[in-house]
Design an enzyme around this catalytic site. Sequence first.
Site, short mmCIF file in Angstrom:
data_model
loop_
_atom_site.label_atom_id
_atom_site.label_comp_id
_atom_site.label_asym_id
_atom_site.label_seq_id
_atom_site.Cartn_x
_atom_site.Cartn_y
_atom_site.Cartn_z
N GLU A 1 4.96 5.23 3.99
CA GLU A 1 4.10 6.16 3.87
C GLU A 1 5.34 7.39 3.97
O GLU A 1 5.91 6.89 5.29
CB GLU A 1 2.70 5.63 4.93
CG GLU A 1 2.45 6.83 6.06
CD GLU A 1 1.51 7.62 4.65
OE1 GLU A 1 1.06 7.47 4.43
OE2 GLU A 1 2.72 9.06 4.77
N THR B 1 -11.99 5.03 5.62
CA THR B 1 -10.75 5.62 6.09
C THR B 1 -11.27 7.58 6.27
O THR B 1 -12.49 7.58 5.28
CB THR B 1 -9.68 5.42 5.02
OG1 THR B 1 -10.17 6.27 3.67
CG2 THR B 1 -9.40 4.45 4.27
N GLU C 1 1.14 -1.53 0.17
CA GLU C 1 -0.38 0.68 0.00
C GLU C 1 1.05 1.40 0.08
O GLU C 1 1.86 1.79 1.01
CB GLU C 1 -1.44 -0.10 1.26
CG GLU C 1 -1.78 1.53 1.04
CD GLU C 1 -3.09 0.89 1.96
OE1 GLU C 1 -2.56 1.00 3.62
OE2 GLU C 1 -4.01 1.82 2.07
N LYS D 1 -5.22 22.07 -8.39
CA LYS D 1 -4.29 23.25 -9.53
C LYS D 1 -4.05 22.75 -10.20
O LYS D 1 -2.90 21.93 -9.95
CB LYS D 1 -3.52 24.13 -7.89
CG LYS D 1 -4.47 24.99 -7.22
CD LYS D 1 -3.79 25.85 -6.79
CE LYS D 1 -4.79 26.76 -5.71
NZ LYS D 1 -3.68 27.28 -4.90
N ASP E 1 -11.76 10.28 -4.08
CA ASP E 1 -12.43 10.94 -4.48
C ASP E 1 -12.73 12.34 -4.80
O ASP E 1 -14.03 13.73 -5.56
CB ASP E 1 -13.21 11.92 -3.19
CG ASP E 1 -12.50 12.81 -2.57
OD1 ASP E 1 -11.38 12.49 -3.14
OD2 ASP E 1 -12.35 13.43 -1.65
N ASP F 1 -3.26 12.11 -2.72
CA ASP F 1 -3.70 13.35 -2.58
C ASP F 1 -4.15 13.80 -3.94
O ASP F 1 -3.45 13.94 -4.73
CB ASP F 1 -1.94 13.65 -1.89
CG ASP F 1 -1.83 14.35 -1.00
OD1 ASP F 1 -2.66 13.94 -0.21
OD2 ASP F 1 -0.66 13.29 -0.51
N GLU G 1 -11.68 9.02 2.80
CA GLU G 1 -13.30 8.43 2.42
C GLU G 1 -14.13 9.42 2.81
O GLU G 1 -15.51 10.15 2.24
CB GLU G 1 -13.37 7.29 1.65
CG GLU G 1 -14.87 7.07 1.35
CD GLU G 1 -14.63 5.94 0.83
OE1 GLU G 1 -13.38 5.05 1.41
OE2 GLU G 1 -15.53 4.76 0.76
C1 LIG Z 1 -5.13 11.67 1.12
S1 LIG Z 1 -4.37 11.24 1.62
C2 LIG Z 1 -4.83 9.47 2.26
C3 LIG Z 1 -4.49 8.23 3.21
C4 LIG Z 1 -5.04 6.97 2.94
N1 LIG Z 1 -5.10 6.54 1.35
C5 LIG Z 1 -6.71 7.32 3.07
O1 LIG Z 1 -7.69 6.39 1.98
O2 LIG Z 1 -6.78 7.86 4.17
C6 LIG Z 1 -2.58 10.41 0.76
C7 LIG Z 1 -1.36 10.31 1.79
O3 LIG Z 1 -0.75 9.35 0.89
C8 LIG Z 1 0.65 9.86 1.49
N2 LIG Z 1 2.11 9.62 0.30
C9 LIG Z 1 1.78 11.11 -0.42
N3 LIG Z 1 2.91 10.90 -1.18
C10 LIG Z 1 3.01 9.47 -1.05
C11 LIG Z 1 4.42 8.84 -1.80
N4 LIG Z 1 5.27 9.15 -2.52
N5 LIG Z 1 4.80 8.25 -0.68
C12 LIG Z 1 4.07 7.33 0.30
N6 LIG Z 1 3.26 8.48 0.74
C13 LIG Z 1 2.99 9.15 0.07
C14 LIG Z 1 0.15 11.07 2.36
O4 LIG Z 1 1.46 11.42 3.77
C15 LIG Z 1 -0.90 10.75 3.56
O5 LIG Z 1 -0.95 9.98 4.15
#
Ligand SMILES: C[S@@+](CC[C@H](N)C(=O)[O-])C[C@H]1O[C@@H](n2cnc3c(N)ncnc32)[C@H](O)[C@@H]1O
Length: 242
Positions: A95, A216, A70, A149, A181, A145, A219
């Site tokens: 992560e 999560t 993941e 933009k 989303d 993420d 979501e």
């Molecule tokens: C919007 S959050 C979604 C978290 C989770 N998947 C959820 O649905 O609750 C995006 C997560 O991806 C991590 N993240 C973003 N780019 C990453 C990367 N290149 N490597 C590891 N983690 C990353 C961020 O730190 C963040 O915790």
Amino acid sequence: MHQPLPRVQREVVSFVRRSSRMNPSQLKAWTDLQHWVVRVPARESSTSVAAEAEVDWAEVFGRRAPLVVELGGGTGDVIAAVAAAHPERDFIGFEVFEPAVASTLSKCARAGVGNVRMVVANGVDALGALIDDDSLTELWTFFPDPWPKKRHHKRRLVSTGFADLVADKLAPRGHWRLATDWAEYADAMHAALEAHPRLVNCHDGWAPRWQDRPVTGFEAKGRAAGRTIYDLCYRRREGGRP
Ligand SMILES: C[S@@+](CC[C@H](N)C(=O)[O-])C[C@H]1O[C@@H](n2cnc3c(N)ncnc32)[C@H](O)[C@@H]1O
């Protein structure tokens, strides 16, 4: 004479660097559960992974089992729940955000799982350096993420280039599960993956919501704001090598 320092080009990454301050329960999990965190050598930044870094996952887990990765799992709701439901598989989380990794460790401990390991690093680097080609049963990228933009679109995780890397790492017929989303990002993911020569859509268009995936925080926030949740699922073509 004073020589100007050479300018270091900052890498475009899909995450924001945030404070790694932890609350007391995260701090406790972080301290008590370090044996589930796999350390790897970095390059110039602490979240990078050195190209020569290696991990023998069979040694780490003490067995050879189907491997699931993941990338960007946040606070670990999905990996903890699915790992508990599938003790016959091994799960690796990449992560970048340490407090989120601490929360993941604590959820895994509460779920009583022993088949999860976490790497605190940029998952793109980690996937490239630490995972053998043709080896993954599944890869998950849920709610990456969205970088809404236009000038930030280059920071989005899911792109054709990233799909090339995923196609290298998936085992033949291995699955890549995605969710978002953000409608416009969903369309961009769909367009990039439909056009990919080594990936095949497991469904006709969007995938049905993957039942094993718990809701999560991200979501729930998207739903509360009235946004539609898009699931996608692709598998690697049988031969699959360029
Ligand atoms: C919007 S959050 C979604 C978290 C989770 N998947 C959820 O649905 O609750 C995006 C997560 O991806 C991590 N993240 C973003 N780019 C990453 C990367 N290149 N490597 C590891 N983690 C990353 C961020 O730190 C963040 O915790």
